[in-house]
Enzyme design. Structure first.
Site, mmCIF file in Angstrom:
data_model
loop_
_atom_site.group_PDB
_atom_site.id
_atom_site.type_symbol
_atom_site.label_atom_id
_atom_site.label_comp_id
_atom_site.label_asym_id
_atom_site.label_seq_id
_atom_site.Cartn_x
_atom_site.Cartn_y
_atom_site.Cartn_z
ATOM 1 N N HIS A 250 0.871 -1.180 0.000
ATOM 2 C CA HIS A 250 0.000 0.000 0.000
ATOM 3 C C HIS A 250 0.901 1.220 0.000
ATOM 4 C CE1 HIS A 250 -3.020 2.926 1.163
ATOM 5 N NE2 HIS A 250 -3.960 2.012 1.033
ATOM 6 N N ARG A 270 -6.660 10.363 -0.217
ATOM 7 C CA ARG A 270 -6.453 10.822 -1.593
ATOM 8 C C ARG A 270 -7.774 10.893 -2.350
ATOM 9 N NH1 ARG A 270 -3.130 6.515 -3.550
ATOM 10 N NH2 ARG A 270 -3.370 5.581 -1.496
#
Lengths: 650, 256
Positions: A250, A270
């Site tokens: 990740h 994000r």
């Protein structure tokens, strides 16, 4: 013969995360008496850590969404290596699985007209993730836990016993799948963590839903439970693992302070507008859009910023590329000397939205940074870097029934199953995967068990029970030297030390960027650790003894790590969660290749295995061609990037 | 980066009994109490029993009492203590010890089963649920609960009164009743289940005298007392003294 307690159930589910509980609920609703075995307390599974959401094309946020679009995104994210039938079923069934959760009491965040709200995430064309702030996994596990209790309450009303139809054996560990002489599943061998007591559950069908393998790596977002138990159980039972080289790092884990290094920072940061910057303040992701995605991502910051409000006329910012792309980009920036003070990059929401909005939309991120790092994310940027998060590889299964290959009665669902996500998983596709294939595994396991009838049940082989008991007790008698061996006189190995060395090895040598000589070194080191692990010793007694538990888990981590290292060495290309510095390009010929890992010694006798040759044999097989109507969902120009000439002409 | 040696006093023992054991152990920058317990396991006490999972404050497994206060060990930073302070870690006091820092929390699972589940409305199918955000906010706050059971541990109704455990569900499960009662689509009423009344009659809401200890220890900062228990008490009282409800109940009873 070992005297251990026996119980008889129709279906045993190993693991009580999202997939396991969904499987258990389905099996029980099909009428099968179902036992769930889990290492932790009921309701504590790793699923609670999922933050962003459940991907399902409900089209609540954008009417253009549909299963075909979701399928396309999933295949792109996986770089077309996905077992396409799984990706198809997943995209088609995910909405029903989410809606059903509402009827069990789940409370998702809402749209203005009262439907389930859906958020943006990397690789998803439309806002698609049903969510509850940034604690969606907790909502999922609690809903499934409460549904399980609801079914137990039904059984109590009918039969006066909460546990007559569905029982959770919490804080118990399965160490072996048992089989009859025809090779069919006959049950599981377990120990109770609290007492150390052994027991056997006799059952014709076993669903493995144990999650992932992250605890073999040093920097990981995964909890202690993620020791690859289910992967190892399947291997030991004779089932192959598929494409184990694909491990997802990740892109955004915490990097400081050291004790929290690896803890996840959700992708929703994000998705909701957070941006990545390097030490020069530059939004570097614009420099890392790969050719296959060139047309789909914004070329300027202005366009990317407009996309949040007007997604139909602008392209998404490159911060929302699939995870493998973002993780590699961060890695490259740090390596080029443009990293943050603690070796990551900056993830900033503080300049992107008001403090109050941050606290409402990302409450647990706010909390996590405040409490653990003294960082107020509404006022300053976070420091983040890649962390081992998910394994795409797993038990090779039949797409429709979730049946493991080659072992009748064995099923697998969730992270432990391979195929669904190809070479890289999109965020949000994990929770939906758990629900879709958890239900399918439970359904088919119950049907299989029911079809055998009382007389047709496989018998438990007593020799296997004895062998399993001896194996589990070995750490207590690891004292001292083995006669005639060169290490005579050395004390037993400390399992914690072995574990740390294993994590360091995998992190350094089979991590996010891989090179041939390093993987060779890793295999040598794994051989050494395997030999030493046989002498892993423990102090104290069997009652809730973490040292003993870890000594037993080491077998699983070593098996899985070897699978990853061998497959990663074999695949001479870069694709999704497998990046080779010496083979940096994606190779269309490799798209058709699946790598399968099997146990070298089919008797499952690990002690006899040669330390140099290893325990795992690799084989390669060609994938089934994608069904034409599914291929027709893509433009020819896009397919050219992934499929070989022959495939395109077929 | 600086490190120092800290004094730790950890309760060790089992159902037969036990006591505090002293350790000297290294501490590094940014560490939490759980890191130190892990270091003890890896270097001095390999069989030290402790529950933990996520180490990120999300699963609620590593509950213990640190210097007598119920806390999550993974969210208790070492920097909140002075370097010369001896840190005492003991198991949750309200539950029976299994071993070392691990307790038998079965009480909570028993209580969870006693709360009737969500009742889906019979006229709505999957996908047809419509709820406004402001109507789910309150129940969502309660669903933030990570079931660490610190509130159950600290609540004085059971902490020092084992005898109350039978009749009292504890803050966590009274909050669960409140959550379902405030769920916009829960159809318990249609099945003749009045959650407000059962909170009082079956789950022991009356034992709670709103000292807010539960709210103080909640690692998720859920306002258990103010938002769940007090409103539930008010609703229960309203039911009891509402003349129409009284009349309805009386008539229903006669009809039986």
């Amino acid at each position: 013969m070992t005297q251990v307690e026996r119980q008889q159930w129709d279906v045993v589910v190993v693991g009580a995360g999202g997939a396991g509980l969904r499987a258990a609920i389905e099996a029980r609703e099909q009428g099968a008496r179902t036992a769930v075995i889990c290492k932790s307390l009921f309701g504590k599974a790793h699923t609670v850590m999922a933050e962003g959401g459940i991907a399902a094309a409900m089209a609540n946020a954008n009417e253009h969404d549909g299963w075909q679009v979701h399928f396309r995104d999933t295949m792109r994210g996986g770089k077309f290596l996905n077992q396409w039938r799984m990706a198809e079923l997943h995209a088609q069934e995910a909405p029903d699985r989410v809606w059903e959760l509402e009827t069990w009491g789940a409370l998702f965040d809402r749209t203005a007209d009262g439907r389930i709200s859906q958020r943006n995430f990397g690789g998803h064309e439309y806002p698609r993730l049903a969510h509850v702030g940034d604690r969606t996994g907790l909502e999922l596990i609690r809903t499934l836990q409460q549904k399980t209790v609801a079914l137990q309450q039904e059984d109590f009303r009918e039969r006066g016993d909460y546990e007559s139809g569905l029982k959770v054996f919490q804080e118990c560990t399965v160490t072996r799948i048992l089989k009859d002489e025809d090779g069919r599943v006959s049950g599981v061998f377990c120990y109770e963590r609290e007492s150390g007591r052994f027991f056997v559950i006799e059952a014709p069908a076993v669903v493995i839903s144990t999650g992932g393998i992250g605890k073999s790596f040093k920097v990981t977002s995964n909890s202690w439970e993620y020791t690859g138990d289910g992967h190892a159980l399947a291997l030991l039972a004779g089932a192959p693992l598929l494409n184990m080289e694909f491990v997802q790092f990740h892109p955004t884990g915490m990097v400081w302070p050291p004790s929290v290094k690896g803890i996840l920072v959700t992708e929703s940061v994000r998705g909701d507008g957070g941006v990545l910057r390097n030490s020069e303040g530059k939004r570097f992701m614009f420099d890392y859009i790969p050719d296959v995605f060139k047309e789909k991502y914004a070329e300027t910051e202005a366009e990317g910023d407009r996309w949040y409000d007007d997604p139909d006329h602008n392209r998404r910012p490159p911060e929302l590329l699939p995870r493998d792309e973002v993780a590699r980009a961060i890695n490259a920036e740090v390596k080029a000397g443009r990293g943050s003070p603690h070796g990551g990059v900056f993830l900033d929401v503080s300049t992107r939205m008001p403090a109050e909005v941050i606290r409402r939309r990302l409450p647990s991120m706010y909390h996590q940074f405040k409490e653990l790092a003294d960082v107020d994310i509404t006022a300053e940027a976070m420091e983040v870097g890649p962390t081992c998060h998910y394994v795409m590889g797993g038990i090779a299964v039949d797409s429709d029934s979730a049946a493991a290959r080659g072992v009748p009665g064995l099923y697998a669902a969730g992270e432990v199953a391979g195929g669904m996500h190809g070479s890289n998983r999109l965020g949000g596709n994990s929770l939906s995967d758990l629900l879709v294939f958890g239900r399918r595994a439970g359904l088919h396991a119950a049907q299989y068990a029911g079809g055998l009838g009382e007389g047709g049940r496989p018998a438990v082989d007593e020799d296997q029970v004895d062998a399993a008991a001896a194996e589990a007790l070995r750490p207590f008698s690891a004292e001292g030297p083995v006669e005639g061996e060169p290490d005579e006189g050395r004390p037993p190995e400390n399992p914690y030390t072995l574990h740390q060395e294993l994590q360091q090895t995998m992190n350094d040598l089979v991590g996010i960027i891989r090179r041939e000589p390093e993987m060779g070194q890793a295999l040598e080191k794994l051989g050494e650790l395997r030999v030493r692990a046989r002498r892993a010793g423990v102090e104290g007694h069997r009652q809730f003894n973490p040292g003993w538990h870890l000594a037993l888990d080491l077998r699983n981590m070593l098996l899985v790590s070897e699978c990853i290292a061998r497959a990663a060495l074999e695949r001479t290309e870069s694709r999704g969660g497998h990046t080779r510095e010496d083979w940096p390009e994606m190779d269309r010929q490799w798209r058709r290749a699946n790598l399968l890992c099997r146990l070298a010694d089919p008797t499952g006798n690990l002690a006899a295995t040669d330390p140099v040759r290893g325990q795992i044999r690799l084989s390669r097989e060609e994938t089934e061609p994608v069904r034409p109507d599914l291929l027709a969902l893509f433009e020819k120009e896009e397919l050219v990037k992934y499929l070989s000439e022959e495939e395109l002409h077929e | 980066m600086s490190s120092y040696e800290a004094g730790f006093r950890v309760w060790r023992g089992d159902t037969e009994g036990g006591g505090l054991e002293d350790f000297k152990v290294e501490v590094h920058d940014g560490e939490v109490v759980l890191d130190i317990i892990h270091r003890l396991q890896a270097t001095q006490a390999p069989d030290l029993a402790v529950r933990w999972n996520c180490k990120a404050g999300k699963c609620g497994s590593c509950s213990a009492e640190v210097n007598g206060r119920p806390r999550l060990m993974c969210m208790t930073r070492m920097s909140v203590f002075t370097r010369d302070e001896v840190i005492t870690v003991t198991p949750l006091r309200a539950f029976p010890v299994v071993r070392d820092l691990v307790t038998d929390v079965g009480f909570n699972y028993t209580k969870a089963r006693e709360v009737p589940a969500f009742v889906p409305p019979s006229d709505l199918g999957p996908g047809e649920y419509r709820m406004m955000q402001e109507d789910v906010d309150r129940s969502q706050e309660f669903r933030k609960c990570i079931e660490c059971f610190l509130c159950q541990d600290t609540c004085h109704v059971v902490r020092d009164h084992e005898e109350n455990k039978g009749a009292f569900a504890g803050p966590r499960f009274l909050m669960r009743v409140a959550e379902l009662d405030m769920h916009p689509l829960d159809a318990a009423d249609a099945e003749g289940l009045d959650r407000k009344t059962t909170a009082q009659d079956e789950h022991g809401l009356g034992y709670c005298n709103i000292t807010k200890c539960c709210t103080e220890v909640c690692p998720e900062q859920i306002r258990i007392t103010d938002n769940a228990l007090i409103p539930l008490k008010e609703r229960a009282a309203d039911r009891k003294y509402d003349p129409l409800v009284w009349l309805g109940n009386t008539i229903r009873r006669r009809g039986r």
